[in-house]
Design a protein around this motif. Sequence first.
Motif, PDB file in Angstrom:
ATOM      1  N   ASP A  52      -2.265  -5.522  -0.055  1.00 33.44           N
ATOM      2  CA  ASP A  52      -1.518  -4.323   0.311  1.00 33.44           C
ATOM      3  C   ASP A  52      -1.206  -4.257   1.789  1.00 33.44           C
ATOM      4  O   ASP A  52      -0.635  -3.253   2.280  1.00 33.44           O
ATOM      5  CB  ASP A  52      -2.362  -3.067  -0.078  1.00 33.44           C
ATOM      6  CG  ASP A  52      -2.508  -2.978  -1.602  1.00 33.44           C
ATOM      7  OD1 ASP A  52      -1.533  -3.455  -2.291  1.00 33.44           O
ATOM      8  OD2 ASP A  52      -3.483  -2.411  -2.054  1.00 33.44           O
ATOM      9  N   GLN A  53      -1.617  -5.282   2.474  1.00 32.89           N
ATOM     10  CA  GLN A  53      -1.387  -5.275   3.917  1.00 32.89           C
ATOM     11  C   GLN A  53       0.113  -5.397   4.194  1.00 32.89           C
ATOM     12  O   GLN A  53       0.825  -6.158   3.556  1.00 32.89           O
ATOM     13  CB  GLN A  53      -2.152  -6.458   4.569  1.00 32.89           C
ATOM     14  CG  GLN A  53      -2.071  -6.427   6.062  1.00 32.89           C
ATOM     15  CD  GLN A  53      -2.828  -7.594   6.683  1.00 32.89           C
ATOM     16  OE1 GLN A  53      -3.535  -8.364   5.992  1.00 32.89           O
ATOM     17  NE2 GLN A  53      -2.801  -7.637   8.032  1.00 32.89           N
ATOM     18  N   SER A 112       5.021  -5.396   1.855  1.00 36.89           N
ATOM     19  CA  SER A 112       3.628  -5.822   1.923  1.00 36.89           C
ATOM     20  C   SER A 112       3.557  -7.300   1.603  1.00 36.89           C
ATOM     21  O   SER A 112       4.508  -7.915   1.155  1.00 36.89           O
ATOM     22  CB  SER A 112       2.790  -5.005   0.956  1.00 36.89           C
ATOM     23  OG  SER A 112       3.230  -5.210  -0.369  1.00 36.89           O
ATOM     24  N   VAL A 113       2.348  -7.878   1.746  1.00 34.54           N
ATOM     25  CA  VAL A 113       2.157  -9.302   1.483  1.00 34.54           C
ATOM     26  C   VAL A 113       2.279  -9.571   0.021  1.00 34.54           C
ATOM     27  O   VAL A 113       2.874 -10.555  -0.425  1.00 34.54           O
ATOM     28  CB  VAL A 113       0.772  -9.748   2.011  1.00 34.54           C
ATOM     29  CG1 VAL A 113       0.473 -11.180   1.653  1.00 34.54           C
ATOM     30  CG2 VAL A 113       0.688  -9.551   3.525  1.00 34.54           C
TER      31      VAL A 113
END
Length: 412
Positions: A8-9, A20-21
């Motif tokens: 979720d970064q 997000s990633v």
Amino acid sequence: METSISLDQTLFQLGASTVSVGAALLAAAAITALVVVFAVIAVWRSARMRLVAEIQAEDRARDAEARMGEILKSQSEMQGRMQTMAELFGSRQAELNQSIRERLDGMTSRIGQTMTEQTQSTHENLAKLQERLAVIDTAQNNIQALAGQVVQLQAILANKQTRGAFGQARMEAIVADGLPQGAYEFQATLSNGSRPDCVVRMPNGAPNLVIDAKFPLEAWNAIRASESPEAKKMALAQFRRDVEIHIRDVAEKYLINGETQDTAFLFVPSESIFAEIHENFEGVVQKAHRSRIVIVSPSLLMLSIQVIQAVLKDVRMREQAHLIQGEVIRLMEDVGRLDDRVRRLQTHFGQANKDIDDILVSSSKVTKRGQKIEALEFAEAPVGDVVKDADSARTAASATGQLRLRVVDGED
């Protein structure tokens, strides 16, 4: 030390949206799946296209073999047709060559005939041209001779004495051609001692007609030679004076009462000068009429001479009228004697015709009597009168024979 990365970064932010990633990995996986699907589809399409290409190549090969067979068949047919056409062309070529040779021969003969005719025509034209050139040369020589004569005539007319002699000669020729010998006289002397150029003797003792041929032409030549209006005006005035003086001299010298006619002729040896005088010198003409002088040209003089000749002929006929009348009287006497002799000859012919008729009647009677004589027949002697001697018998038969008369015509 291990570093843990959360899905979720946040990886990056695009505008108001945050990527997000996990989302990025999911997107990358989806893209990879799509690329694989597209690669599979491309490989399948490529295999299908190769298959279609092989099928089409096989079809093209079969079509090519069929076309090659058709081409070979067409080629064989074409060869046969080419051979037929070659044979046909050969025969047609031979016929064409024969026709061309015949036409060339005909054209050669016609060209030869035409060349011969053209050569003959050219020779004839050259001969005619030479004749015409000869005629032209003759005409040129005549023109040169005429030019020489014109130069001589110009020289004659340039001199006063020779010009007067020329006018005199022309007048004498007209008079001599129109009148009989003795009806005129040249250079005759009048009672006053003057000598006109010609005197025409009129009939019945009438006065003579005088003709003068010394017309002044010096001033006329000066008119023609004048270059400026002043010189021409002076020449015109001089010509008028000369003509008036000459008219007065002719009237004084040649009009003699009882010896010459009341009118005299002034001869102008040129028709053009005569026409110019009557057109531009009316005063001179009127003065000549008042002086009883008639200006005449060669044609008018010829006409006047013909009138005089007719008058002379009429006078001669009147003079010979009594001789003609006497001859007619003697001719009528001869005709009367001829009529009497013809009447006597007619009487003689009537008597001769009557005598001939009588002779014909007599000859007819003689002819008829001769026919009667030809119709006579002699009969034989009787049998009892025969004698022993033969000669005596013939003599007795001829002596005692009976004459039989057979009447042919009852007329005497």
